[in-house]
Design a protein around this motif. Structure first.
Motif, PDB file in Angstrom:
ATOM      1  N   LYS A   1      -4.411   2.760  -1.006  1.00  0.00           N
ATOM      2  CA  LYS A   1      -3.907   4.297  -1.467  1.00  0.00           C
ATOM      3  C   LYS A   1      -3.357   4.983  -0.106  1.00  0.00           C
ATOM      4  N   VAL A   2      -4.201   4.632   0.949  1.00  0.00           N
ATOM      5  CA  VAL A   2      -3.647   5.514   2.221  1.00  0.00           C
ATOM      6  C   VAL A   2      -2.410   4.829   2.695  1.00  0.00           C
ATOM      7  N   LYS A   3      -2.537   3.317   2.908  1.00  0.00           N
ATOM      8  CA  LYS A   3      -1.421   2.375   3.233  1.00  0.00           C
ATOM      9  C   LYS A   3      -0.135   2.626   2.496  1.00  0.00           C
ATOM     10  N   GLN A   4      -0.245   2.952   1.252  1.00  0.00           N
ATOM     11  CA  GLN A   4       1.114   2.957   0.527  1.00  0.00           C
ATOM     12  C   GLN A   4       1.980   4.009   0.708  1.00  0.00           C
ATOM     13  N   GLN A   5       1.351   4.943   1.342  1.00  0.00           N
ATOM     14  CA  GLN A   5       2.344   6.242   2.023  1.00  0.00           C
ATOM     15  C   GLN A   5       3.245   5.479   3.107  1.00  0.00           C
TER      16      GLN A   5
ATOM     17  N   PRO B   1       4.605  -1.636  -5.071  1.00  0.00           N
ATOM     18  CA  PRO B   1       3.579  -1.402  -6.034  1.00  0.00           C
ATOM     19  C   PRO B   1       2.117  -1.443  -5.287  1.00  0.00           C
ATOM     20  N   MET B   2       1.198  -0.803  -6.161  1.00  0.00           N
ATOM     21  CA  MET B   2      -0.169  -0.804  -5.617  1.00  0.00           C
ATOM     22  C   MET B   2      -0.825  -2.321  -5.324  1.00  0.00           C
ATOM     23  N   LYS B   3      -0.256  -3.399  -6.435  1.00  0.00           N
ATOM     24  CA  LYS B   3      -0.955  -4.255  -6.297  1.00  0.00           C
ATOM     25  C   LYS B   3      -0.303  -5.178  -5.197  1.00  0.00           C
ATOM     26  N   GLY B   4       1.118  -5.227  -4.664  1.00  0.00           N
ATOM     27  CA  GLY B   4       1.600  -5.808  -3.466  1.00  0.00           C
ATOM     28  C   GLY B   4       0.702  -5.109  -2.433  1.00  0.00           C
ATOM     29  N   VAL B   5       0.480  -3.961  -2.078  1.00  0.00           N
ATOM     30  CA  VAL B   5      -0.338  -3.399  -1.164  1.00  0.00           C
ATOM     31  C   VAL B   5      -1.787  -4.179  -1.049  1.00  0.00           C
ATOM     32  N   VAL B   6      -2.386  -3.971  -2.104  1.00  0.00           N
ATOM     33  CA  VAL B   6      -3.621  -4.758  -1.950  1.00  0.00           C
ATOM     34  C   VAL B   6      -3.579  -6.259  -1.769  1.00  0.00           C
ATOM     35  N   ARG B   7      -2.687  -7.055  -2.336  1.00  0.00           N
ATOM     36  CA  ARG B   7      -2.446  -8.227  -2.060  1.00  0.00           C
ATOM     37  C   ARG B   7      -2.347  -8.480  -0.201  1.00  0.00           C
ATOM     38  N   SER B   8      -1.437  -7.805   0.139  1.00  0.00           N
ATOM     39  CA  SER B   8      -1.125  -7.832   1.637  1.00  0.00           C
ATOM     40  C   SER B   8      -2.302  -7.411   2.384  1.00  0.00           C
ATOM     41  N   LEU B   9      -3.135  -6.388   1.952  1.00  0.00           N
ATOM     42  CA  LEU B   9      -4.485  -6.341   2.706  1.00  0.00           C
ATOM     43  C   LEU B   9      -5.473  -7.411   2.515  1.00  0.00           C
ATOM     44  N   MET B  10      -5.446  -8.036   1.497  1.00  0.00           N
ATOM     45  CA  MET B  10      -6.352  -9.196   1.252  1.00  0.00           C
ATOM     46  C   MET B  10      -5.670 -10.284   2.137  1.00  0.00           C
TER      47      MET B  10
END
Length: 151
Positions: A115-119, A125-134
């Motif tokens: 949520k912070v990094k999506q800025q 999309p949020m799913k892509g940000v979470v995947r990159s964080l994984m």
């Protein structure tokens, strides 16, 4: 009325500076000095804008330099590795990622970081940000578990 003329940037400078800790010393001074910018003005502006952050938080700064020696700067969120290390309680990642696991964090923590990094990633999309964080976690030797109790 004359339309606003968009300036053409002649240089772009990227820096990683701790919040409220911009000084004319390296890395800030030499980077801005080479571009001919007013170092003290930038340091004062940066320190005033980042006063609400904790002093150990590294912030990314993107500075656009124009031909008339004026500049604009954007403040970006800290790197993902900073958030992951903080959530896992680590000082550093694994020395051999893929062969050793140094900690675990939950998907809930990863979602909060996303949520912070999506800025900084408009249009992703949020799913892509979470995947990159994984993937970032994997490269640091940090495991991702489904529930916070398992972390």
């Amino acid at each position: 009325m004359a339309a606003a003329v968009k300036k053409k940037a002649v240089a772009s400078i990227r820096l990683l500076i701790n919040a409220g800790a911009a000084k004319p010393a390296p890395p800030v001074g030499p980077a801005l000095g080479q571009a001919g910018l007013n170092i003290m003005a930038f340091c004062k502006d940066f320190n005033a804008k980042t006063a609400e952050f904790q002093s150990d938080v590294p912030l990314r700064v993107l500075i656009s330099v124009y031909a008339d020696k004026s500049y604009d700067w954007q403040l970006k969120m800290p790197p993902a590795s900073f958030f992951i290390k903080r959530a896992a309680g680590l000082a550093r990642g694994a020395s051999q990622p893929g062969h050793e696991s140094v900690a675990n964090i939950s998907l809930k923590h990863l979602y909060e970081i996303a949520k912070v990094k999506q800025q900084d990633m408009p249009g992703v999309p949020m799913k892509g940000v979470v995947r990159s964080l994984m993937y970032q976690c994997r490269s640091m030797g940090v495991g991702v578990v489904a529930r916070p109790e398992d972390a």
